[in-house]
Design a protein around this motif. Structure first.
Motif, mmCIF file in Angstrom:
data_model
loop_
_atom_site.group_PDB
_atom_site.id
_atom_site.type_symbol
_atom_site.label_atom_id
_atom_site.label_comp_id
_atom_site.label_asym_id
_atom_site.label_seq_id
_atom_site.Cartn_x
_atom_site.Cartn_y
_atom_site.Cartn_z
ATOM 1 N N ALA A 45 0.830 -1.207 0.000
ATOM 2 C CA ALA A 45 0.000 0.000 0.000
ATOM 3 C C ALA A 45 0.864 1.256 0.000
ATOM 4 C CB ALA A 45 -0.918 0.008 1.214
ATOM 5 N N LEU A 91 -11.954 13.762 3.366
ATOM 6 C CA LEU A 91 -11.540 13.293 2.047
ATOM 7 C C LEU A 91 -12.227 14.094 0.949
ATOM 8 C CD1 LEU A 91 -9.997 11.190 0.362
ATOM 9 C CD2 LEU A 91 -11.938 9.669 0.584
ATOM 10 N N LEU A 92 -13.527 14.302 1.109
ATOM 11 C CA LEU A 92 -14.272 15.054 0.092
ATOM 12 C C LEU A 92 -13.736 16.480 -0.027
ATOM 13 C CD1 LEU A 92 -16.635 15.087 -1.895
ATOM 14 C CD2 LEU A 92 -18.049 15.961 -0.066
ATOM 15 N N TYR A 150 -3.654 16.788 -2.446
ATOM 16 C CA TYR A 150 -3.201 15.413 -2.677
ATOM 17 C C TYR A 150 -2.491 14.788 -1.486
ATOM 18 C CZ TYR A 150 -4.753 15.966 -7.418
ATOM 19 O OH TYR A 150 -5.539 16.168 -8.502
ATOM 20 N N LEU A 155 -6.604 4.582 6.131
ATOM 21 C CA LEU A 155 -7.711 3.630 5.992
ATOM 22 C C LEU A 155 -7.172 2.219 5.822
ATOM 23 C CD1 LEU A 155 -10.317 5.476 3.775
ATOM 24 C CD2 LEU A 155 -10.646 4.615 6.077
ATOM 25 N N MET A 161 0.893 9.590 -12.341
ATOM 26 C CA MET A 161 -0.225 10.342 -12.912
ATOM 27 C C MET A 161 0.299 11.433 -13.842
ATOM 28 S SD MET A 161 -3.058 9.200 -12.068
ATOM 29 C CE MET A 161 -3.367 7.701 -11.164
ATOM 30 N N PRO A 162 -0.504 11.733 -14.860
ATOM 31 C CA PRO A 162 -0.106 12.821 -15.756
ATOM 32 C C PRO A 162 -0.048 14.130 -14.983
ATOM 33 C CG PRO A 162 -2.365 12.142 -16.154
ATOM 34 C CD PRO A 162 -1.764 11.127 -15.245
ATOM 35 N N LEU A 171 -5.987 7.638 2.470
ATOM 36 C CA LEU A 171 -6.001 6.281 1.914
ATOM 37 C C LEU A 171 -5.116 5.366 2.753
ATOM 38 C CD1 LEU A 171 -6.841 4.325 -0.336
ATOM 39 C CD2 LEU A 171 -4.800 4.990 -1.566
ATOM 40 N N PHE A 227 2.346 1.699 -3.397
ATOM 41 C CA PHE A 227 1.317 2.176 -4.320
ATOM 42 C C PHE A 227 1.108 3.678 -4.132
ATOM 43 C CE2 PHE A 227 -3.138 3.232 -5.038
ATOM 44 C CZ PHE A 227 -3.266 2.873 -6.362
ATOM 45 N N ARG A 266 -8.139 19.743 -4.070
ATOM 46 C CA ARG A 266 -6.979 19.077 -4.683
ATOM 47 C C ARG A 266 -5.814 18.972 -3.714
ATOM 48 N NH1 ARG A 266 -7.402 17.494 -9.774
ATOM 49 N NH2 ARG A 266 -9.394 18.073 -10.619
ATOM 50 N N ILE A 307 -5.232 13.558 0.729
ATOM 51 C CA ILE A 307 -5.957 12.430 0.137
ATOM 52 C C ILE A 307 -5.168 11.136 0.299
ATOM 53 C CG2 ILE A 307 -6.849 11.472 -2.015
ATOM 54 C CD1 ILE A 307 -7.354 14.282 -2.974
ATOM 55 N N GLN A 308 -3.862 11.220 -0.015
ATOM 56 C CA GLN A 308 -3.040 10.012 0.067
ATOM 57 C C GLN A 308 -2.901 9.516 1.491
ATOM 58 O OE1 GLN A 308 0.478 11.239 -2.378
ATOM 59 N NE2 GLN A 308 0.152 9.122 -2.965
ATOM 60 N N LEU A 344 1.754 6.554 -6.976
ATOM 61 C CA LEU A 344 0.556 7.195 -7.539
ATOM 62 C C LEU A 344 0.831 8.589 -8.120
ATOM 63 C CD1 LEU A 344 -2.359 6.402 -7.959
ATOM 64 C CD2 LEU A 344 -2.911 7.429 -5.781
ATOM 65 N N PRO A 345 1.329 9.540 -7.326
ATOM 66 C CA PRO A 345 1.529 10.876 -7.906
ATOM 67 C C PRO A 345 2.624 10.895 -8.962
ATOM 68 C CG PRO A 345 2.393 10.786 -5.678
ATOM 69 C CD PRO A 345 1.698 9.496 -5.914
ATOM 70 N N ILE A 366 -10.535 16.430 -1.825
ATOM 71 C CA ILE A 366 -10.668 16.226 -3.268
ATOM 72 C C ILE A 366 -11.024 17.549 -3.937
ATOM 73 C CG2 ILE A 366 -12.099 15.155 -5.037
ATOM 74 C CD1 ILE A 366 -12.271 12.708 -3.161
#
Lengths: 324, 328
Positions: free
Chosen positions: A18, A281-282, A290, A300, A29-30, A297, A21, A288, A293-294, A25-26, A285
């Motif tokens: 995890a 989290l919302l 990040y 959790l 991502m584009p 995750l 991952f 933005r 958010i990470q 992730l960042p 988002i």
């Protein structure tokens, strides 16, 4: 003991996956998530400032392996940098405030759903040719498969808006100071009824059906016939003889349900504006944010893995055979 | 050499017209189909609801009264003969949106379910049949996916990608929701693997592929179908969840995006309940209908779970037997 060690090893490996991952992730991502942040300041930041912020979030120079090790270190030391959303406050602090509520909601509803579901499942399977046994399971199957948000919205509308008898926002009355006194506890319970209730409604059928399937297998055993032949009361046969032995296979399903419960909590919190991780989290988002958010995750994942491990320990306690 | 008739078809005398046989086959197929529903109210209700919803989705262009993407009314018009389910805050017809939204939501959910089940069959059957090291690797992979909270994972992925189209959501859902189906398929394959018919096929030198496709897969049909329905229900809920969080493409008309717009216009507080409750009830009924069918499939693959008519028959036989023995 061997079993517990093996499970612990598995969860540690899963945790490492995890983290990896989350690290990737960042970088996969584009675009750069920090570009969004920098563009918001519209060039008022000079190069050195940007580099400092970059480093603060762990986007430092050096090889990918060095970056990875630095990331690992920052997680172990719980230093996840500041949140973009609530700037000087650190991510760890933001999460620390919200996490207990999510755990309360997710595990509380899971435990209540378990107790109700196992009771209904036991009764419905023992009396499965009766009215209760024939009508309740399909009705529950129908209701429990409404999507999480839909059940939450329906309860929200009926009890919160139309009847207006239960609060539909916040974890407790904002006028109260949190503490261990009666008013506060009562307020927390009142605010938890709707979000928890909607999660219980969704979760309960899983246990009814798991229990029913397990019970029906057990009810075919000879010792049940024997117990009935001895003239024991049907309640005693149902609970002590059949129910007790049917719980074991049901317990294995708990581990899987924990993840679902946390996911459900995230969505339910958004509907009821409950101040847990889902709500943060919302907001993250939308802003933005990040890093936040990470981190959510990751926390959790940790919560679910820990809960799974505890479920394993309980399982070993219930059935000592598997630890050998 | 004497021909040995193997199949029942060969026993039919040649002077009978072939069409008759097809009719007969069709008749028995229909009978088998009907026997699934007969005396099984949950399956009947579920089947009826699902047929209705599917028909409405397919016939959306015919049944819709307005263009779902265009402003056709004032803001938040109450349900009336002109707008069956009222209008949204931006003046779209809710009834027409519901019909076209059904197309999008159902296709996302069904496609995600199909992708997940294909992966699950691949992983589950391979792990269960090959055993050994392959099994332990695949089992580890399945368990890792299983303990990760999938919906938060999806939310984070979608957040990183920005507002994602329904195609991306389908792929993400399909690629993350296979593990529990794979687990069930694996354990069933494991138990089938040691059955006599598989061993005899191996002894006869049948190829692995043939054993997997012809001997094992047909015995997994009810599990695979149950898994497909379960994943579809989950995918539909997840699509709605992502939608209400604003992570779906809010310009596409789906039940999820309808929830999103109803939420942002706080329609429940302003009394415009129809904007929120129409997609919510549609999602609820579809989920419930799929669950009822799933439950009936469970009963078919495990007859012990049956209640109702079959129990009555058993009781009747028991009573008769008791009477013969002079017990009653």
């Amino acid at each position: 003991m061997h079993y517990i060690v093996r499970q612990l090893g598995f969860y540690l490996t899963a945790f490492l996956i995890a983290i990896s991952f989350n690290f990737m992730l960042p970088r996969l991502m584009p675009g750069d998530p920090l570009d969004a942040l920098f563009s918001a300041t519209q060039g008022r930041m000079d190069e050195t400032q940007m580099a400092a912020i970059r480093e603060m979030y762990g986007f430092m120079d050096g090889s990918i392996i060095e970056q990875y090790l630095a990331y690992l270190y920052s997680i172990i030391s719980l230093d996840l940098g500041p949140s973009v959303l609530m700037f000087p406050v650190s991510v760890t602090q933001v999460i620390g405030q919200a996490l207990p509520w999510t755990i309360f909601l997710a595990l509380g509803s899971l435990i209540v759903a378990l107790i109700i579901g196992i009771s209904i499942g036991t009764y419905a399977s023992y009396h499965r040719s009766g009215f209760f046994g024939q009508v309740v399971p399909p009705v529950l199957a129908f209701i429990s498969n409404f999507p999480y948000v839909v059940t939450a919205l329906i309860l929200f509308y009926i009890f919160g808006v139309q009847l207006d008898i239960l609060p539909i926002s916040y974890t407790y009355d904002p006028d109260l100071t949190p503490g261990f006194h009666w008013d506060f506890i009562l307020s927390v319970i009142k605010h938890a009824i709707l979000p928890m209730g909607s999660m219980i409604l969704v979760g309960v059928a899983t246990w009814v059906f798991n229990m029913r399937n397990a019970m029906i297998n057990v009810l075919g055993e000879d010792y049940i016939t024997m117990a009935e032949a001895k003239g024991l009361s049907s309640t005693r046969v149902m609970t002590r003889y059949a129910g007790r032995n049917a719980i074991l296979p049901v317990a294995t399903a708990i581990a899987m349900a924990i993840g679902f419960s946390f996911a459900g909590s995230i969505l339910t919190e958004v509907v009821f504006n409950y101040q847990g991780l889902g709500n943060v989290l919302l907001k993250g988002i939308v802003a933005r944010d990040y890093p936040l958010i990470q981190a959510i995750l990751l926390i959790l994942v940790v919560a679910v893995l820990t809960a799974n491990f505890i479920a394993d320990l309980v399982y070993v306690w219930l059935d000592p055979r598997i630890s050998k | 050499m004497k021909q040995i008739p193997i199949h029942g078809d060969a026993l039919v005398s040649p002077d009978k017209p072939k069409a008759n046989l097809i009719y007969k086959n069709l008749g028995s197929k229909l009978k088998a189909f009907w026997s699934f529903f007969e005396g099984n109210p949950p399956a009947l209700i579920g089947g009826f609801l699902l047929t209705l919803i599917m028909t409405m989705a397919v016939l959306a262009p015919v049944l819709a009264s307005h263009d779902p993407d265009r402003r056709v009314a004032r803001s938040h018009v109450e349900p009336s003969a002109k707008h069956f389910l009222g209008s949204t805050r931006s003046g779209r017809d809710v009834y027409s949106q519901l019909l076209f939204g059904a197309q999008k939501t159902l296709s996302v959910a069904l496609a995600a379910g199909a992708i997940a089940v294909f992966i699950a069959i691949g992983v589950g059957v391979t792990a269960g049949y090959m055993g050994g090291r392959v099994d332990s690797y695949l089992n580890f992979l399945t368990n890792v996916f299983l303990v990760f909270p999938q919906l938060p994972l999806l939310i984070v992925l979608a957040a990183f990608l920005g507002q994602v189209s329904s195609l991306v959501i389908t792929l993400l859902l399909g690629l993350t929701s296979w593990p529990w189906v794979a687990r069930v398929i694996r354990s069933q394959t494991l138990s089938l693997r040691h059955k006599e018919f598989v061993i005899s096929a191996e002894v006869m030198g049948e190829s692995r592929w043939r054993i997997i496709l012809v001997e094992i897969l047909p015995n997994l049909v009810s599990i695979v179908f149950g898994g497909f329905l379960g994943t579809t229900i989950y995918a539909m809920g997840a699509e709605a969840g992502l939608g209400i969080l604003g992570l779906g493409d809010s310009t596409e008309v789906s039940w999820g995006s309808m929830l999103y717009w109803a939420q942002t216009s706080s329609s429940l507080f302003t009394g415009a309940w129809w904007e929120m409750l129409a997609p919510a009830m549609a999602l609820a009924l579809t989920g419930g209908a799929l669950a009822l069918i799933n439950m009936s499939i469970d009963q078919m693959s495990n007859p012990k779970l049956k209640t109702g008519k079959h129990m009555k028959l058993w009781k009747k036989l028991k009573r008769e037997a008791d009477q013969r023995r002079g017990l009653v």
